[in-house]
Design a protein around this motif. Structure first.
Motif, PDB file in Angstrom:
ATOM      1  N   TYR A 443       0.926  -1.166  -0.126  1.00 35.02           N
ATOM      2  CA  TYR A 443       0.040  -0.158  -0.049  1.00 35.02           C
ATOM      3  C   TYR A 443       0.736   1.265   0.277  1.00 35.02           C
ATOM      4  N   ALA A 444       1.821   1.243   0.928  1.00 31.64           N
ATOM      5  CA  ALA A 444       2.687   2.642   0.961  1.00 31.64           C
ATOM      6  C   ALA A 444       3.345   2.835  -0.167  1.00 31.64           C
ATOM      7  N   ALA A 445       3.997   1.697  -0.847  1.00 26.20           N
ATOM      8  CA  ALA A 445       4.816   2.173  -2.034  1.00 26.20           C
ATOM      9  C   ALA A 445       3.818   2.564  -3.416  1.00 26.20           C
ATOM     10  N   GLN A 446       2.508   1.957  -3.411  1.00 24.20           N
ATOM     11  CA  GLN A 446       1.538   2.541  -4.370  1.00 24.20           C
ATOM     12  C   GLN A 446       1.171   3.937  -4.157  1.00 24.20           C
ATOM     13  N   ALA A 447       0.964   4.168  -2.756  1.00 22.28           N
ATOM     14  CA  ALA A 447       0.613   5.581  -2.333  1.00 22.28           C
ATOM     15  C   ALA A 447       1.454   6.680  -2.613  1.00 22.28           C
ATOM     16  N   MET A 448       2.855   6.307  -2.349  1.00 21.56           N
ATOM     17  CA  MET A 448       4.069   7.383  -2.750  1.00 21.56           C
ATOM     18  C   MET A 448       4.178   7.571  -4.059  1.00 21.56           C
ATOM     19  N   ASP A 449       3.641   6.559  -4.965  1.00 22.44           N
ATOM     20  CA  ASP A 449       3.847   6.835  -6.355  1.00 22.44           C
ATOM     21  C   ASP A 449       2.941   7.725  -6.841  1.00 22.44           C
ATOM     22  N   PHE A 450       1.658   8.131  -6.170  1.00 21.13           N
ATOM     23  CA  PHE A 450       0.784   9.149  -6.408  1.00 21.13           C
ATOM     24  C   PHE A 450       1.259  10.382  -6.231  1.00 21.13           C
TER      25      PHE A 450
END
Length: 520
Positions: A443-450
């Motif tokens: 989740y955290a890696a995906q959120a950071m990409d945004f």
């Protein structure tokens, strides 16, 4: 191999114990320990010749403590106790745990209060050095009177019985001895009792938990920082001045670590004047929650180190005229601590699950379910179901085993610790926690990409880059179990934490400013 440790005379820590088990440190019986061992052995022989009744030397065991055993039968008594007490059931414990049991048993017996022959300890050291590991069933100990069943199985190979793991193969002890040109030992008076009376099963699980939970605590801070960045949270709640006003050791350390992890973040600077007054607790209260778990871990580490250097069998032989039948074998000190730390580990999972849920909600500029095309794609809807399931499973494992006691030995042993269960279920909770953390990392890696093109702080960016080497950005639905297993491997292999520490070193950041929280 350059590192050595002296059994019986050195000071053993969890880190040293694990290093011996890994083959990186050589455990030795030095001259001082050998003299102490031999002196105690001679005192036991005097007891046998004197006919003075001493529990387990010339008496029966448990409720048979008033039954006299003749001098001629004292050796047979010790062989019989290993046989009769080998009643363990279930699958074998991990070989590393069994090896730690042997290491900690040698260290306790080598202090010279147990009346065991030097040759017997040297045979156990041979097993350790040659990685010939006894097969020990996981269930059957009540954690008092010593971990009788598992320790009996652990030392059956000394008398040619039971099974061992050798070079990945499970074989009979008799075959192993024959192939190595060794003979079964003829145990002398008190030796069998000294081998099986003690807390080494509980202790081995505690030693390994000290290492595993230390790693999970560091990972919790690291992934928590990544989640904070994905959620554009504030690092103001980690200000050192705030935590000096409530100065718990764990809380201060977590606040310091989070501040270092987030130092120089472009994402953080981008919303410094935003209208959000404060973040949800799962972001804002990481020092208090992660820190409380660190305080619990610190207590377990302290108690484990005391136990590592203690004599926990019975009776204790001070001399032929002075032996004491006491209760140093009772597992309650570690049992209660491991139950407490089980809650501490479960809470790391609880707060991690809340951050996963928060990142799914579509708040703070993130798309709902962390996917730009929700509807056709479910995105990261369902991985949080898994964290919810694991969190709930952990809660069911938080009932303290040490709160229960079932009388044994016809009432002679009328209060027992059940610490063996405390130790085993603590590791079940850590197993689940590591998967919860893998999902939060997804989740955290995906959120950071945004948040691109803004960058986070150097350590967080390095860890995000590592994640993306193994799991690509999620554009559309795929089998997310594959991602979870990849990230679980990054966590449990130590690669994620190694990457973080290397990045911190390159950027002159101090993530661990307190040696008290190390395992050595």
């Amino acid at each position: 191999m350059h590192n050595t440790f002296s059994y019986g005379t050195g000071h053993l820590t969890s880190g040293i114990c694990l290093s011996i088990a890994a083959g990186n440190t050589q455990g030795l019986i030095d001259q001082e320990a050998a003299a102490n061992i031999t002196s105690s052995w001679e005192e036991v022989k005097k007891i046998v010749h004197s006919q003075q009744p001493v529990y387990g030397v010339n008496t029966g065991f448990g409720p048979l403590c008033d039954t006299h055993i003749s001098e001629s039968d004292t050796s047979l008594l010790q062989i019989n106790i290993l046989k009769s007490h080998s009643v363990g059931v279930g699958k074998p414990i991990p070989q590393e745990i069994a090896k730690i049991m042997m290491i900690t048993k040698v260290h306790a017996l080598a202090q010279g209060y147990s009346g065991i022959a030097l040759a017997t300890l040297e045979r156990i050291v041979w097993h350790i050095d040659n990685d010939v590991i006894p097969v020990v069933p996981e269930k059957g100990s009540v954690g008092a009177s010593g971990d009788l069943a598992p320790l009996s199985h652990l030392f059956l190979p000394l008398i040619g019985l039971g099974e061992v793991f050798r070079k990945g193969e499970r074989i009979s002890s008799a075959k192993m001895l024959e192939e190595h040109g060794l003979s079964p030992l003829a145990l002398g008076p008190k030796e069998g009792l000294a081998l099986i009376n003690g807390t080494q099963f509980i202790l081995a699980f505690a030693v390994k938990a000290v290492e595993r939970l230390s790693h999970a605590l560091d990972i919790a801070d690291l992934i928590g920082a990544m989640s904070l960045e994905g959620l554009t949270g504030s690092k103001r709640p980690f200000d050192e001045r705030l935590h000096q006003l409530r100065p718990y050791k764990g809380t201060k350390l977590v606040a310091q670590r989070l501040s270092a992890l987030l130092e120089g973040s472009e994402i953080g600077l981008s919303h410094i004047d935003c209208s959000r007054v404060q973040d949800p607790y799962s972001i804002r209260c990481m020092p208090q929650v992660h820190g409380a778990s660190r305080n619990a871990w610190l207590h377990l580490k302290e108690l484990t180190e005391i136990e590592l250097n203690s004599v926990t069998d019975n009776p204790i032989i001070f001399s032929a005229e002075d032996s004491i039948s006491g209760g140093n074998f009772h597992g309650q000190p570690l049992a209660m601590a491991m139950d407490y730390v089980t809650v501490a580990a479960a809470e790391l999972g609880n707060i991690s699950d809340r951050r996963c849920y928060l990142m799914n909600e579509g708040k703070y500029g993130l798309p709902k379910l962390l996917t730009a095309d929700a509807g056709l794609n479910s995105g990261l809807m369902i991985p949080q179901y898994t964290t919810a399931a694991l969190v709930t499973e952990n809660k069911t494992l938080c009932f303290p085993a040490s709160a229960d006691s079932v009388p044994t030995s016809l009432g002679q042993e009328d209060h027992v610790s059940m610490g063996s269960i405390s130790g085993r279920k603590l590791h079940q909770v850590i197993d689940n926690l590591e998967y919860i953390q893998a999902i939060e990392l997804l989740y955290a890696a995906q959120a950071m990409d945004f948040r691109k093109p803004l960058k986070s702080a150097p350590v967080v960016e390095a860890c995000h880059a590592l994640v993306r080497e193994h799991t690509p950005f999620i554009n559309e639905d795929r089998v997310f179990a594959d991602d979870i297993n990849q990230l679980h491997q990054l966590i449990t292999s130590g690669l994620l934490l190694t990457t973080a520490n290397e990045a911190a070193l390159q950027n002159h950041l101090n993530l661990n400013n307190d040696d008290e929280f190390g395992i050595y």
